[in-house]
Motif scaffolding. Structure first.
Motif, short mmCIF file in Angstrom:
data_model
loop_
_atom_site.label_atom_id
_atom_site.label_comp_id
_atom_site.label_asym_id
_atom_site.label_seq_id
_atom_site.Cartn_x
_atom_site.Cartn_y
_atom_site.Cartn_z
N ALA A 36 0.84 -1.21 0.00
CA ALA A 36 0.00 0.00 0.00
C ALA A 36 0.87 1.25 0.00
CB ALA A 36 -0.93 0.00 1.21
N ILE A 37 1.99 1.20 0.72
CA ILE A 37 2.89 2.36 0.74
C ILE A 37 3.50 2.58 -0.64
CG2 ILE A 37 5.01 3.27 1.75
CD1 ILE A 37 4.35 1.68 4.29
N VAL A 38 3.89 1.49 -1.29
CA VAL A 38 4.50 1.60 -2.62
C VAL A 38 3.48 2.11 -3.63
CG1 VAL A 38 5.60 0.33 -4.50
CG2 VAL A 38 6.18 -0.20 -2.13
N VAL A 39 2.25 1.60 -3.58
CA VAL A 39 1.21 2.06 -4.49
C VAL A 39 0.93 3.55 -4.28
CG1 VAL A 39 -1.24 1.84 -5.10
CG2 VAL A 39 0.14 -0.21 -4.75
N LEU B 43 14.07 0.95 -8.23
CA LEU B 43 15.48 1.26 -8.01
C LEU B 43 15.73 1.75 -6.58
CD1 LEU B 43 16.45 3.15 -11.31
CD2 LEU B 43 16.84 0.76 -10.76
N ALA B 44 14.83 2.60 -6.08
CA ALA B 44 15.04 3.23 -4.78
C ALA B 44 14.81 2.27 -3.62
CB ALA B 44 14.11 4.43 -4.63
N ALA B 45 14.14 1.15 -3.85
CA ALA B 45 13.78 0.25 -2.75
C ALA B 45 14.99 -0.29 -2.02
CB ALA B 45 12.93 -0.90 -3.28
N ARG B 46 16.12 -0.45 -2.71
CA ARG B 46 17.31 -1.02 -2.08
C ARG B 46 18.42 0.00 -1.88
NH1 ARG B 46 16.76 -6.64 -2.71
NH2 ARG B 46 18.40 -6.79 -1.13
N MET B 47 18.16 1.26 -2.22
CA MET B 47 19.20 2.28 -2.11
C MET B 47 19.27 2.85 -0.69
SD MET B 47 20.57 2.52 -5.07
CE MET B 47 20.22 1.85 -6.70
N LYS B 48 20.49 3.15 -0.27
CA LYS B 48 20.71 3.67 1.08
C LYS B 48 21.05 5.15 1.11
CE LYS B 48 20.09 -0.40 2.89
NZ LYS B 48 18.87 -0.69 3.67
N ASN B 49 21.46 5.71 -0.02
CA ASN B 49 21.78 7.14 -0.03
C ASN B 49 21.39 7.77 -1.36
OD1 ASN B 49 24.29 7.21 -1.88
ND2 ASN B 49 24.81 5.62 -0.37
N MET B 50 21.18 9.08 -1.33
CA MET B 50 20.68 9.79 -2.49
C MET B 50 21.69 9.82 -3.63
SD MET B 50 17.59 10.78 -1.80
CE MET B 50 17.27 12.11 -2.96
N GLN B 51 22.98 9.91 -3.31
CA GLN B 51 23.98 10.01 -4.36
C GLN B 51 23.97 8.78 -5.26
OE1 GLN B 51 24.49 10.59 -1.16
NE2 GLN B 51 25.21 12.72 -0.99
N THR B 52 23.86 7.61 -4.65
CA THR B 52 23.82 6.38 -5.44
C THR B 52 22.58 6.34 -6.32
OG1 THR B 52 25.00 5.20 -3.67
CG2 THR B 52 23.84 3.86 -5.30
N PHE B 53 21.44 6.75 -5.77
CA PHE B 53 20.21 6.71 -6.54
C PHE B 53 20.27 7.64 -7.73
CE2 PHE B 53 16.04 8.47 -7.54
CZ PHE B 53 15.34 7.31 -7.85
N PHE B 54 20.71 8.88 -7.53
CA PHE B 54 20.73 9.84 -8.63
C PHE B 54 21.74 9.45 -9.70
CE2 PHE B 54 18.76 12.92 -5.56
CZ PHE B 54 17.60 13.08 -6.29
N VAL C 20 7.46 -5.74 -8.92
CA VAL C 20 8.86 -5.94 -8.55
C VAL C 20 9.26 -4.97 -7.44
CG1 VAL C 20 11.25 -5.86 -9.36
CG2 VAL C 20 9.48 -6.85 -10.82
N GLY C 21 8.79 -3.72 -7.56
CA GLY C 21 9.10 -2.74 -6.53
C GLY C 21 8.55 -3.14 -5.17
N ILE C 22 7.33 -3.66 -5.13
CA ILE C 22 6.74 -4.12 -3.87
C ILE C 22 7.56 -5.26 -3.28
CG2 ILE C 22 4.73 -5.25 -2.85
CD1 ILE C 22 2.99 -3.65 -4.79
N ALA C 23 7.95 -6.23 -4.14
CA ALA C 23 8.77 -7.34 -3.67
C ALA C 23 10.11 -6.87 -3.13
CB ALA C 23 8.97 -8.34 -4.80
N GLN C 24 10.74 -5.92 -3.85
CA GLN C 24 12.02 -5.37 -3.40
C GLN C 24 11.86 -4.62 -2.09
OE1 GLN C 24 14.65 -6.66 -5.03
NE2 GLN C 24 15.35 -4.94 -6.27
N PHE C 25 10.75 -3.91 -1.97
CA PHE C 25 10.50 -3.10 -0.78
C PHE C 25 10.34 -4.00 0.45
CE2 PHE C 25 9.71 1.17 0.48
CZ PHE C 25 8.85 1.13 1.55
N ARG C 26 9.69 -5.15 0.27
CA ARG C 26 9.49 -6.05 1.41
C ARG C 26 10.80 -6.68 1.87
NH1 ARG C 26 4.09 -8.87 -1.19
NH2 ARG C 26 2.58 -7.34 -0.37
N ARG C 27 11.72 -6.89 0.95
CA ARG C 27 12.99 -7.50 1.32
C ARG C 27 14.02 -6.49 1.81
NH1 ARG C 27 12.34 -10.47 -3.64
NH2 ARG C 27 13.88 -9.11 -4.63
N ALA C 28 13.80 -5.22 1.47
CA ALA C 28 14.81 -4.21 1.77
C ALA C 28 14.88 -3.85 3.24
CB ALA C 28 14.57 -2.95 0.94
N GLU C 29 13.76 -3.87 3.93
CA GLU C 29 13.74 -3.40 5.33
C GLU C 29 13.74 -4.57 6.29
OE1 GLU C 29 14.06 -0.27 6.02
OE2 GLU C 29 13.96 0.34 3.93
#
Length: 286
Positions: A118-121, A175-186, A277-286
Motif C-alpha cells: 500500500a505504501i508503494v502504491v 530502483l530506490a527500494a534497495r538504495m541507502k543514499n541519495m547520491q547512489t540513486f541519482f 517488482v518494486g513491492i517485492a524489493q520493498f518487502r525484502r529491503a527493510e
C-alpha cells in the motif's frame, strides 16, 4: 513483600483493505504536499524541457526548415518534451523513498498496520499525479509551438502522461527500494534515464534510422510512451502526407505497424510489472 506486576497488553489493529486504502491516500496526499511546497523543485523540473523545446528546438529547426515545409520543428519536439517532463518528475518523486529512509520517516511508516504494498502504491500514484500536474504546465505552452488547444487532444495527452508517469515512477521506486543514499540513486537514475530519453524519438524522428539505432529505439520502453503522444498531436495538425510520414512514422516491428492501443498496453503492462517488482524489493529491503 511480593509485588504483583501485570503486563499491559497492546492491541495492534488488524490489517484490512480499508487500512491499506487509507494508507495509499495518506502517502499520495503527502507526495502532493511535498511537491507543492517545494517551489524550487517545481521550477527546476520545468527548466530543462523548456530549454530543450525553445532553445534547442529553435536551433535545430533552423537547420531542417527546408526539409520539413509547413511544420515548426518545435511542434515535432513538443510531445517529447512532455514526456521528458513527466519522466524526470516521476523519477524525482521516487527518490523520496531514499530520502525518507535516510531521515528515518520510512521506518515510522513501516510500523503502521498496513501492507508495504500500500505504501508503494501510494508513492507511485502520488508521483504519477505530481508528474502529470507538472506536465500540465507544458500543455499550457502548446499554442506557442503551433499545437492547437483541442479538448480531445488535451484529455488524450493527460491520460497518456499519467500512464507514462506511473510507469516511470514505478521504475524509480524499484530502483530506490534497495538504495541507502541519495547520491547512489541519482547516479543510477541518470545512467538509466538519459539513454532511454535519447533513444525514445523524443528529439529526432524514428524514420530512416540506421538499423542498429532502429533496434535500440524499438527495445526502449520509453519509445512506446512518446510515440502515442506524438500521434495524438499530429492527428490534430494539418501536415502534408510526406512530412507526416517522416516526422510521425510510428513504431514498426519489421513490417508490422504497432497500433497506438498496443503501445499504451505495453506501457501499462510494464508499469504494473515494475510495481510488482518494486513491492517485492520493498518487502525484502527493510
Amino acid at each position: 513483600m511480593n509485588v504483583a506486576t501485570e503486563a499491559i497488553g497492546v492491541r495492534v489493529p488488524v490489517r484490512s483493505t480499508g487500512h491499506d486504502l487509507r494508507a495509499i491516500k495518506i502517502v499520495l496526499h503527502r507526495e502532493m504536499l511535498r511537491f507543492v511546497n517545494d517551489r524550487t523543485r517545481m521550477l527546476s523540473m520545468l527548466l530543462q524541457p523548456v530549454l530543450w523545446l525553445f532553445v534547442m528546438g529553435t536551433g535545430l529547426g533552423s537547420l531542417v526548415r527546408g526539409s520539413i515545409p509547413g511544420v515548426d520543428y518545435r511542434t515535432f519536439m513538443y510531445p517529447g518534451m512532455i514526456s521528458m517532463t513527466v519522466i524526470m518528475t516521476g523519477m524525482f518523486s521516487a527518490a523520496s523513498i531514499v530520502w525518507d529512509r535516510e531521515f528515518g520517516f520510512l521506518r515510522e511508516m513501516l510500523v503502521a498496520p498496513v501492507s508495504r504494498g500500500a505504501i508503494v502504491v501510494g508513492k507511485c500514484l502520488g508521483g504519477a499525479l505530481v508528474a502529470t500536474g507538472q506536465g500540465v504546465v507544458i500543455l499550457a505552452m502548446a499554442g506557442l509551438v503551433g499545437v492547437p488547444y483541442s479538448p480531445t487532444l488535451i484529455i488524450t495527452l493527460l491520460a497518456e502522461m499519467f500512464l507514462a508517469a506511473f510507469t516511470i515512477t514505478a521504475f524509480g521506486v524499484m530502483l530506490a527500494a534497495r538504495m541507502k543514499n541519495m547520491q547512489t540513486f541519482f547516479g543510477l537514475m541518470q545512467m538509466a534515464i538519459m539513454p532511454m530519453m535519447f533513444l525514445s524519438g523524443a528529439m529526432f524522428p524514428l524514420a530512416n534510422l540506421p538499423s542498429w539505432l532502429h533496434v535500440l529505439t524499438v527495445v526502449n520502453p520509453m519509445t512506446y510512451a512518446v510515440d502515442p503522444m506524438r500521434e495524438a498531436v499530429f492527428s490534430h495538425l494539418d501536415v502534408p502526407a510526406p512530412v507526416d510520414a517522416v516526422l510521425n512514422p510510428g513504431v514498426r516491428w519489421f513490417d508490422f505497424q504497432v497500433p497506438v492501443a498496443l503501445e499504451l498496453g505495453l506501457v501499462a503492462a510494464l508499469g504494473l510489472a515494475l510495481l510488482a517488482v518494486g513491492i517485492a524489493q520493498f518487502r525484502r529491503a527493510e
